[in-house]
Write an enzyme that holds these catalytic residues in place. Sequence first.
Site, PDB file in Angstrom:
ATOM      1  N   GLY A   1      35.563  33.562  56.911  1.00  0.00           N
ATOM      2  CA  GLY A   1      35.497  35.018  56.807  1.00  0.00           C
ATOM      3  C   GLY A   1      35.173  35.431  55.374  1.00  0.00           C
ATOM      4  O   GLY A   1      35.286  34.635  54.428  1.00  0.00           O
ATOM      5  N   CYS A   2      34.784  36.701  55.220  1.00  0.00           N
ATOM      6  CA  CYS A   2      34.363  37.165  53.890  1.00  0.00           C
ATOM      7  C   CYS A   2      35.559  37.286  52.948  1.00  0.00           C
ATOM      8  O   CYS A   2      35.539  36.746  51.832  1.00  0.00           O
ATOM      9  CB  CYS A   2      33.593  38.473  54.010  1.00  0.00           C
ATOM     10  SG  CYS A   2      34.308  39.672  55.138  1.00  0.00           S
ATOM     11  N   TYR A   3      36.626  37.957  53.381  1.00  0.00           N
ATOM     12  CA  TYR A   3      37.803  38.044  52.501  1.00  0.00           C
ATOM     13  C   TYR A   3      38.338  36.635  52.172  1.00  0.00           C
ATOM     14  O   TYR A   3      38.614  36.339  51.006  1.00  0.00           O
ATOM     15  CB  TYR A   3      38.919  38.864  53.153  1.00  0.00           C
ATOM     16  CG  TYR A   3      38.748  40.368  53.150  1.00  0.00           C
ATOM     17  CD1 TYR A   3      38.621  41.076  51.961  1.00  0.00           C
ATOM     18  CD2 TYR A   3      38.766  41.092  54.339  1.00  0.00           C
ATOM     19  CE1 TYR A   3      38.504  42.466  51.959  1.00  0.00           C
ATOM     20  CE2 TYR A   3      38.647  42.478  54.351  1.00  0.00           C
ATOM     21  CZ  TYR A   3      38.516  43.161  53.154  1.00  0.00           C
ATOM     22  OH  TYR A   3      38.407  44.534  53.153  1.00  0.00           O
TER      23      TYR A   3
END
Length: 331
Positions: free
Chosen positions: A147-149
């Site tokens: 995921g990005c976070y």
Amino acid sequence: MIKVALIGATGYTGRELIRRLLRHREVEIRHLSAITEKEEPISSIFPSLSSNLILRSTMRVEEVAECEVVFLCLPHKVSMEYVPSLLDFGNRVIDLSADFRLKDPSVYEEWYGERHAAFILLKESVYGLPELYRREIKEANLIANPGCYPTSCLLGLAPLIKNRLIDLTSIVIDAKSGVSGAGRNPSLPTHFPEANEGCKAYSLFTHRHIPEIEQELSGIAGERVAVTFVPHLVPMDCGMLSTIYLRLQKETDLIGLYKDFYNGEPFIRIMNEPPVTKDTTGTNLCLIHPKSEGKRAVILSAIDNLIKGASGQAVQNMNIMFSFPETEGLL
Ligand SMILES: NC(=O)c1ccc[n+]([C@@H]2O[C@H](COP(=O)([O-])OP(=O)(O)OC[C@H]3O[C@@H](n4cnc5c(N)ncnc54)[C@H](OP(=O)(O)O)[C@@H]3O)[C@@H](O)[C@H]2O)c1
């Protein structure tokens, strides 16, 4: 030259993946599909893409089966319906959704509210963060693209946790994302008048990236790590900045430590000053600025959520899997 397929081609990560695959010298895009009524050139949907490749309205098995790798740019819960048959065709799969990131099926069920439809494959999926798992990625048939976070947080924290330099109970992450992080389908919070000119925290203690961040940090630490994670939506198209607060076990030269840890990494830059999200736009870079005062430390980690946080990292993973230069298609 390898053949690739992309399913979920009309979303933001799909668009950025196609852009990078079109300029990749070792790749031919053989198949693009999404749920759409009309079959038309992808350039009709995304005029910034110079390609007449036709977007299929459903997956064409004969096109996909002859591909060496399939990218899934689909929502979670949808990806896991596709993956078993793709692996049966002999495809290697890079899944951009969250479906194969969490190793424990009960944790998936707790956070995603549904029993995992292909939990047996969770054992064989490899978490596609190249800076930590390059060797495993090379051999993998199923990549769970992070995921990005989690990408920004894990890259910001890994050097300290690997070197056992922090109080593991002290990690607080204040993270900010551009609105494209929510995908291309409109919703009330991402509607322009709602999101523009404001900054909003959301999903306190309930964001689905929390178990992913904690799983990976715990794996690095060899013991359970919990974090306080507060995501914010900020009015920019793309970009992500994670500000990570923590306590060090001892005073440490952080810039030196981070430079050593990421020595030779093509997409990590250790900055002497706080990074600006704009400097990552369209790039696969992660810009990290670690700073401490005594035992108090702040780590700033900036990426483009759609690139190092999704599609660029997916191409980086493919490059590793097929022994292409790691930066091919990404510079
Ligand atoms: N956006 C980010 O910054 C980011 C970062 C990291 C990971 N991710 C993950 O990457 C995945 C894709 O994200 P995105 O931002 O590109 O989302 P998006 O813009 O909403 O695009 C999703 C794509 O999947 C298609 N789709 C939806 N349901 C489908 C189904 N049942 N069968 C086939 N195709 C279907 C959509 O088609 P329609 O257009 O017809 O609905 C669209 O092409 C998500 O799992 C997301 O969590 C996103």
